[in-house]
Design an enzyme around this catalytic site. Structure first.
Site, mmCIF file in Angstrom:
data_model
loop_
_atom_site.group_PDB
_atom_site.id
_atom_site.type_symbol
_atom_site.label_atom_id
_atom_site.label_comp_id
_atom_site.label_asym_id
_atom_site.label_seq_id
_atom_site.Cartn_x
_atom_site.Cartn_y
_atom_site.Cartn_z
ATOM 1 N N THR A 137 41.726 74.028 -8.078
ATOM 2 C CA THR A 137 42.348 73.851 -9.388
ATOM 3 C C THR A 137 42.204 75.103 -10.247
ATOM 4 O O THR A 137 41.252 75.879 -10.075
ATOM 5 C CB THR A 137 41.679 72.654 -10.103
ATOM 6 N N ASP A 138 43.103 75.241 -11.213
ATOM 7 C CA ASP A 138 42.980 76.356 -12.165
ATOM 8 C C ASP A 138 41.804 76.151 -13.124
ATOM 9 O O ASP A 138 41.381 77.089 -13.800
ATOM 10 C CB ASP A 138 44.287 76.557 -12.954
ATOM 11 N N TYR A 162 33.681 68.236 -13.610
ATOM 12 C CA TYR A 162 34.724 68.288 -12.563
ATOM 13 C C TYR A 162 34.983 69.730 -12.149
ATOM 14 O O TYR A 162 34.930 70.069 -10.955
ATOM 15 C CB TYR A 162 36.024 67.636 -13.076
ATOM 16 N N LYS A 166 34.377 71.717 -8.555
ATOM 17 C CA LYS A 166 35.448 72.373 -7.779
ATOM 18 C C LYS A 166 35.115 73.865 -7.595
ATOM 19 O O LYS A 166 35.352 74.431 -6.523
ATOM 20 C CB LYS A 166 36.807 72.210 -8.474
HETATM 21 P P1 NAD Z 1 43.576 61.875 -6.619
HETATM 22 O O1 NAD Z 1 42.389 61.468 -7.410
HETATM 23 O O2 NAD Z 1 44.903 61.269 -6.921
HETATM 24 O O3 NAD Z 1 43.310 61.592 -5.061
HETATM 25 C C1 NAD Z 1 42.088 61.886 -4.443
HETATM 26 C C2 NAD Z 1 42.090 61.210 -3.079
HETATM 27 O O4 NAD Z 1 40.858 61.531 -2.445
HETATM 28 C C3 NAD Z 1 42.192 59.696 -3.146
HETATM 29 O O5 NAD Z 1 43.094 59.219 -2.176
HETATM 30 C C4 NAD Z 1 40.774 59.225 -2.823
HETATM 31 O O6 NAD Z 1 40.724 57.957 -2.187
HETATM 32 C C5 NAD Z 1 40.295 60.335 -1.908
HETATM 33 N N1 NAD Z 1 38.832 60.479 -1.925
HETATM 34 C C6 NAD Z 1 38.023 60.563 -3.010
HETATM 35 N N2 NAD Z 1 36.737 60.663 -2.633
HETATM 36 C C7 NAD Z 1 36.732 60.654 -1.267
HETATM 37 C C8 NAD Z 1 35.711 60.748 -0.298
HETATM 38 N N3 NAD Z 1 34.421 60.840 -0.653
HETATM 39 N N4 NAD Z 1 36.063 60.727 1.022
HETATM 40 C C9 NAD Z 1 37.369 60.640 1.388
HETATM 41 N N5 NAD Z 1 38.380 60.525 0.487
HETATM 42 C C10 NAD Z 1 38.063 60.535 -0.822
HETATM 43 O O7 NAD Z 1 43.622 63.453 -6.714
HETATM 44 P P2 NAD Z 1 44.866 64.437 -6.812
HETATM 45 O O8 NAD Z 1 45.266 64.566 -8.224
HETATM 46 O O9 NAD Z 1 45.863 64.069 -5.800
HETATM 47 O O10 NAD Z 1 44.152 65.813 -6.399
HETATM 48 C C11 NAD Z 1 44.039 66.174 -5.028
HETATM 49 C C12 NAD Z 1 43.325 67.503 -4.942
HETATM 50 O O11 NAD Z 1 44.060 68.494 -5.654
HETATM 51 C C13 NAD Z 1 41.925 67.505 -5.536
HETATM 52 O O12 NAD Z 1 41.100 68.306 -4.737
HETATM 53 C C14 NAD Z 1 42.119 68.117 -6.912
HETATM 54 O O13 NAD Z 1 40.939 68.774 -7.334
HETATM 55 C C15 NAD Z 1 43.220 69.114 -6.629
HETATM 56 N N6 NAD Z 1 44.097 69.440 -7.775
HETATM 57 C C16 NAD Z 1 44.679 68.452 -8.507
HETATM 58 C C17 NAD Z 1 45.552 68.802 -9.539
HETATM 59 C C18 NAD Z 1 46.252 67.749 -10.370
HETATM 60 O O14 NAD Z 1 46.904 68.090 -11.348
HETATM 61 N N7 NAD Z 1 46.177 66.454 -10.020
HETATM 62 C C19 NAD Z 1 45.807 70.137 -9.817
HETATM 63 C C20 NAD Z 1 45.161 71.122 -9.050
HETATM 64 C C21 NAD Z 1 44.319 70.753 -8.010
HETATM 65 O O1 DAU Z 2 44.675 71.926 -14.323
HETATM 66 C C1 DAU Z 2 44.583 71.197 -13.139
HETATM 67 C C2 DAU Z 2 43.872 69.894 -13.413
HETATM 68 O O2 DAU Z 2 44.773 69.091 -14.151
HETATM 69 C C3 DAU Z 2 43.431 69.174 -12.138
HETATM 70 O O3 DAU Z 2 42.482 69.957 -11.475
HETATM 71 C C4 DAU Z 2 42.827 67.799 -12.475
HETATM 72 O O4 DAU Z 2 42.509 67.112 -11.286
HETATM 73 C C5 DAU Z 2 43.852 67.018 -13.265
HETATM 74 O O5 DAU Z 2 43.295 65.778 -13.660
HETATM 75 C C6 DAU Z 2 44.319 67.799 -14.508
HETATM 76 O O6 DAU Z 2 43.246 67.909 -15.483
HETATM 77 P P1 DAU Z 2 43.511 67.740 -17.056
HETATM 78 O O7 DAU Z 2 42.247 67.352 -17.696
HETATM 79 O O8 DAU Z 2 44.240 68.905 -17.612
HETATM 80 O O9 DAU Z 2 44.563 66.506 -17.008
HETATM 81 P P2 DAU Z 2 44.691 65.167 -17.892
HETATM 82 O O10 DAU Z 2 45.980 64.533 -17.510
HETATM 83 O O11 DAU Z 2 43.460 64.346 -17.848
HETATM 84 O O12 DAU Z 2 44.847 65.758 -19.364
HETATM 85 C C7 DAU Z 2 45.907 66.620 -19.716
HETATM 86 C C8 DAU Z 2 45.743 66.974 -21.175
HETATM 87 O O13 DAU Z 2 45.988 65.798 -21.960
HETATM 88 C C9 DAU Z 2 44.359 67.449 -21.551
HETATM 89 O O14 DAU Z 2 44.427 68.443 -22.553
HETATM 90 C C10 DAU Z 2 43.677 66.194 -22.118
HETATM 91 C C11 DAU Z 2 44.846 65.452 -22.767
HETATM 92 N N1 DAU Z 2 44.737 63.968 -22.768
HETATM 93 C C12 DAU Z 2 44.473 63.343 -21.580
HETATM 94 C C13 DAU Z 2 44.341 61.972 -21.534
HETATM 95 C C14 DAU Z 2 44.030 61.269 -20.238
HETATM 96 C C15 DAU Z 2 44.909 63.259 -23.930
HETATM 97 O O15 DAU Z 2 45.182 63.841 -25.020
HETATM 98 N N2 DAU Z 2 44.777 61.907 -23.899
HETATM 99 C C16 DAU Z 2 44.483 61.228 -22.755
HETATM 100 O O16 DAU Z 2 44.363 59.963 -22.790
#
Ligand code: NAD
Ligand code: DAU
Length: 354
Positions: A137-138, A162, A166
């Site tokens: 992640t960034d 978190y 990472k």
């Molecule tokens: P998510 O929370 O939707 O999914 C995570 C998955 O991992 C789930 O299916 C969960 O069951 C599985 N998991 C969790 N713990 C586990 C364990 N101990 N063993 C096996 N499986 C397990 O997450 P996401 O948003 O899809 O993110 C996926 C990856 O991408 C993560 O590594 C996250 O850090 C990274 N990432 C996410 C974002 C974002 O915006 N969502 C951005 C950049 C990087």
């Molecule tokens: O930047 C990449 C990351 O983006 C990933 O690594 C993470 O897994 C992913 O969850 C996401 O993190 P953020 O914390 O940026 O995402 P989130 O959707 O939780 O929040 C986005 C922005 O919105 C942040 O500034 C917090 C704000 N927010 C979030 C929630 C859930 C609110 O204002 N209200 C809320 O209820």
């Protein structure tokens, strides 16, 4: 470079989650000559409904299991002899990491090291054609001020449990590359959005709340900035990095698409009013400013020029197009939403938003 014409046995971890399910689908459909094993513990964030359309493909196998289970990991590495690993399994929500940091250390750090050990053992005779791809992640770079972008050489400076977990996992991947010669690539991506996103994150939470006519809880003054990328464009980037990226390198992936939360929420409200045939301004009245997230990073923005220049990747949809596809998906998949917001979700919501 990893040649895609060859047969391959790939392990994708976390493939039942949001991004993972898009990656699994992409690989299963694009590479019939590969066999894709999806290892997922099915935590609250994992959902096999996300993969219903491909579950019967002959080149796909689901394994329910935890990356903390060393015996299981050794067994499946020995049995299937993976030549590629795309590691997405993680605890991914910042707010949950503030509530329960240790769960993030366990899965994100220990779980990653377990996989690294298994890959190192399996590939001890030859690493030819093998690759460990760590999805990160960034947020590892910390926060930006008003100006500047995160590049691949920006120093790590994580602020939440978190992002600290990472960052630690990224460091372990690099260390295994340096110390044991493990071939790896890492990509650090900005905020994803799109279908199958669990409604604890900003965009799906707010779509769900608008549909339920509930308050839209904006943290602090709402002037925090994120760089949003449509999840299918992330999956395409992962495909390119896995096949064409260089070993021992990092690639930043971003949407060239910065939005302050409050502006994004207002756009979402406007689009939802149109979709639901409500007078303009209806959903916006649900906006409620609440206490800020502790340690809230002000701004993330990615310089994605390296992946653009080296691998020819760029986002394929505009934010408005991606948001419309996302909203349509949630409106068409209300049963999915109802299933994931029943049970434990209700307790989570009460605890987080009082
Ligand atoms: P998510 O929370 O939707 O999914 C995570 C998955 O991992 C789930 O299916 C969960 O069951 C599985 N998991 C969790 N713990 C586990 C364990 N101990 N063993 C096996 N499986 C397990 O997450 P996401 O948003 O899809 O993110 C996926 C990856 O991408 C993560 O590594 C996250 O850090 C990274 N990432 C996410 C974002 C974002 O915006 N969502 C951005 C950049 C990087
Ligand atoms: O930047 C990449 C990351 O983006 C990933 O690594 C993470 O897994 C992913 O969850 C996401 O993190 P953020 O914390 O940026 O995402 P989130 O959707 O939780 O929040 C986005 C922005 O919105 C942040 O500034 C917090 C704000 N927010 C979030 C929630 C859930 C609110 O204002 N209200 C809320 O209820």
């Amino acid at each position: 470079m990893i040649r895609s014409a060859n047969k391959k046995t790939l392990l994708i971890t976390g493939g039942a989650g949001f991004i993972g399910s898009h990656v699994v689908r992409k690989f299963v459909k694009s590479y019939p000559q590969y066999h894709i094993y999806n290892l997922d513990a099915l935590t609250y964030a994992g959902n096999l409904e996300n993969l219903k359309d491909i579950e019967d493909y002959p080149n796909y196998t689901f394994i329910k299991g935890d990356i903390l289970d060393v015996a299981l990991i050794s067994e499946i590495f020995y049995k299937y002899r993976f030549d590629g690993i795309i590691h997405l399994a993680a605890e991914s929500h910042v707010d949950r990491s503030i509530d329960e940091p240790l769960a993030f250390v366990k899965t994100n750090v220990l779980g990653t090291v377990n996989l690294l050990n298994a890959a190192k053992n399996l590939w001890q005779d030859t690493t030819q054609g093998c690759r460990f791809y760590h999805i990160s992640t960034d947020e590892v770079y910390g926060t930006l001020g008003k100006d500047g972008l995160f590049s691949e050489t920006t120093a790590y400076d994580p602020n939440s449990p978190y992002s600290a977990s990472k960052a630690s996992s990224d460091h372990f991947v690099r260390a295994y590359g340096e110390t044991f010669g493990l071939p790896y690539v890492i990509s650090n991506c900005s905020n994803n959005y799109g279908p199958n996103h669990f409604p604890e994150k900003l965009i799906p939470l707010f779509i769900n709340n608008i549909m339920e006519n509930k308050a839209l809880p904006v943290y602090g003054d709402g002037k925090y900035t994120r760089d949003w990328l449509f999840v299918k464009d992330h999956a395409k980037a992962i495909d390119l990095v896995f096949h064409n990226g260089k070993n021992q390198e990092t690639y930043n992936i971003g949407g060239f698409n910065e939005w302050q939360n409050i502006d994004l929420v207002k756009l979402l409200c406007k689009m939802m009013d149109q979709k639901l045939n409500k007078p303009e301004g209806t959903s916006q009245r649900l906006i409620t400013f609440i206490a800020d997230r502790p340690g809230h990073d002000l701004r993330y923005a990615i310089d994605a020029s390296k992946i653009n220049k080296e691998l020819g990747w760029k986002p394929s949809v505009t934010f408005e197009e991606g948001l419309e596809k996302t909203i349509d998906w949630y409106l068409d998949n209300q049963e999915w939403l109802a299933n994931v917001t029943s049970g434990d979700y209700k307790d989570y919501y009460k605890k987080m938003y009082k």
